[in-house]
Design a protein around this motif. Structure first.
Motif, PDB file in Angstrom:
ATOM      1  N   ILE A  53      37.797 -45.333  -4.019  1.00 24.92           N
ATOM      2  CA  ILE A  53      37.655 -43.879  -4.100  1.00 24.92           C
ATOM      3  C   ILE A  53      36.333 -43.429  -3.496  1.00 24.92           C
ATOM      4  O   ILE A  53      36.270 -42.437  -2.787  1.00 24.92           O
ATOM      5  N   SER A 319      34.008 -34.900  -4.347  1.00 26.60           N
ATOM      6  CA  SER A 319      35.266 -35.078  -5.070  1.00 26.60           C
ATOM      7  C   SER A 319      35.411 -36.533  -5.521  1.00 26.60           C
ATOM      8  O   SER A 319      35.919 -36.792  -6.614  1.00 26.60           O
ATOM      9  N   GLN A 322      33.312 -36.880  -8.635  1.00 25.88           N
ATOM     10  CA  GLN A 322      33.975 -36.235  -9.775  1.00 25.88           C
ATOM     11  C   GLN A 322      35.087 -37.109 -10.335  1.00 25.88           C
ATOM     12  O   GLN A 322      35.246 -37.218 -11.553  1.00 25.88           O
ATOM     13  N   ARG A 323      35.874 -37.731  -9.459  1.00 24.41           N
ATOM     14  CA  ARG A 323      36.954 -38.605  -9.952  1.00 24.41           C
ATOM     15  C   ARG A 323      36.376 -39.755 -10.766  1.00 24.41           C
ATOM     16  O   ARG A 323      36.953 -40.154 -11.778  1.00 24.41           O
ATOM     17  N   GLN A 329      39.268 -37.514 -15.724  1.00 25.76           N
ATOM     18  CA  GLN A 329      39.744 -38.425 -14.673  1.00 25.76           C
ATOM     19  C   GLN A 329      39.392 -39.871 -15.083  1.00 25.76           C
ATOM     20  O   GLN A 329      39.936 -40.360 -16.049  1.00 25.76           O
TER      21      GLN A 329
END
Ligand code: SAH
Length: 351
Positions: A53, A319, A322-323, A329
């Motif tokens: 990610i 992003s 944030q994940r 999440q």
């Protein structure tokens, strides 16, 4: 021949098999196992993981390792082991983040514990840019030999992300004080469980997880070092049945098409921590992944990277972060457990 046909024949011969036997075949059967045949990661695969990610994940874990290594007195040489390295992305990011840590790259002896030839190949490619020689270990027996044969006193540092969730579990049901094992049967060509109790009546155990962590922890207790286990899982008591199958980024039936879907179970962090302590090491956490990464300064690192990023890269950095850290999440379900030599009592990232 298919894995389903092999397992069906085995059940016809021997009777219902344990869930651990089913899971082990589905994941690592030498010909048909899920991990053996493919690279399951990423958008085109079945699932994605923290290092895939965002580069921030491996960079933070690399910084943690270098800090623990310094706290241990910057021993050189030392052993660096990653369990289940996937595509090698986490190690790549950790090595890049530590390239300016004096003596770290020069001192490390890199070992990768990986059952899958396809993923070993991916790891070789990803890590070829570092002039670091790599030794692969494929089976628990090799890992055991490796640990036991370290007749030297080299300390051991290790990382494991989403490795322990892939190890085979057993499930039990307690009825009137009698414990029965939930097994996998085959009826009319379809796999099914021998017991279908209420979800929460099920207790799980993962023997290989305890065995592997004890091995590493007892080595660390004797020779020094530290390691991190990052995974999704729970602490504070059983969560019932946590077995799940994921295929093409969606949940699937765990007993259908063995070898074609990723099968995992939530990690019991209390059981892992207890195994490590019993082996003589100290444990820290588990901390929620979000809190752990924030204490290590993930936001500062993201801000530094954003100064040289174009708008699309900046958006991907934000992003991705944030994940990793948002409680809804991966920030809360995913947890981090540290295992250290008893003298290394203040690893970064914990309360
Ligand atoms: N750590 C990586 C990959 C996670 S997937 C990431 O975060 O992206 C699980 C990894 O563990 C894969 O590399 C898989 O091949 C490996 N693995 C699973 N079961 C294993 C076993 N029994 N022995 C050795 N490696 C195993």
């Amino acid at each position: 021949m298919s894995l389903s046909a092999l397992l069906e024949a085995r059940i016809a011969r021997e009777g219902p098999i344990t869930l651990a036997e089913f899971m082990e075949a589905a994941l690592t059967h030498t010909e048909f196992g899920y991990y053996i045949k493919r690279d399951p990661l990423g958008a085109g695969g079945d699932f994605t993981t923290a290092p895939e990610i965002s580069q921030l994940f491996g960079e933070m874990l690399g910084a943690w390792l270098a800090d623990a290594w310094r706290q241990a007195g910057a021993p050189s040489p030392f052993l660096l082991l990653e369990l289940g390295p996937g595509r090698g992305t986490l190690m790549n990011d950790a090595l890049r983040a530590t390239r300016n840590v004096e003596g770290f790259h020069q001192g490390l002896r890199l070992f990768l514990y990986e059952a899958s030839p396809a993923l070993q190949q991916a790891q070789r490619l990803t890590l070829s840019k570092y002039s670091i020689s790599i030794q692969w270990l494929e089976r628990v027996s090799q890992l055991t030999d490796f640990i036991i044969s370290q007749s030297t006193d080299l300390p051991l540092f290790f990382l494991a992300n989403e490795f322990f969730d892939a190890l085979p579990i057993r499930q039990f049901i307690e009825r009137d004080g009698v414990r029965e094992e939930r097994r996998v049967d085959c009826r009319s060509g379809a796999f099914c469980f021998t017991h279908e109790p209420e979800n929460l009546a099920i207790r799980e155990s993962c023997e290989p997880a305890g065995e592997i962590l004890s091995l590493l922890a007892s080595y660390i207790a004797r020779r020094g070092g530290a390691g991190l286990v990052a995974d999704y899982g729970y602490s504070g008591g059983s969560r019932g049945d946590t077995l799940q199958a994921v295929r093409h980024h969606a949940y699937a039936d765990p007993l259908k098409n063995p070898g074609e879907a990723d099968l995992t179970a939530h990690v019991d962090f209390d059981a892992l921590a207890a195994a490590a302590r019993k082996a003589g090491a100290k444990t820290h956490g588990p901390a929620a992944q979000g809190a752990f990464l924030q204490r290590l300064g993930i936001e500062l690192r993201a801000a530094a990277l954003m100064r040289n990023a174009n708008p699309a890269q900046a958006e991907a950095l934000m992003s991705g972060m944030q994940r990793l850290i948002h409680p809804a999440q991966m920030g809360r379900l995913f947890k981090i457990l540290a295992v250290t030599h008893p003298a290394l009592d203040q690893p970064a990232g914990f309360d």
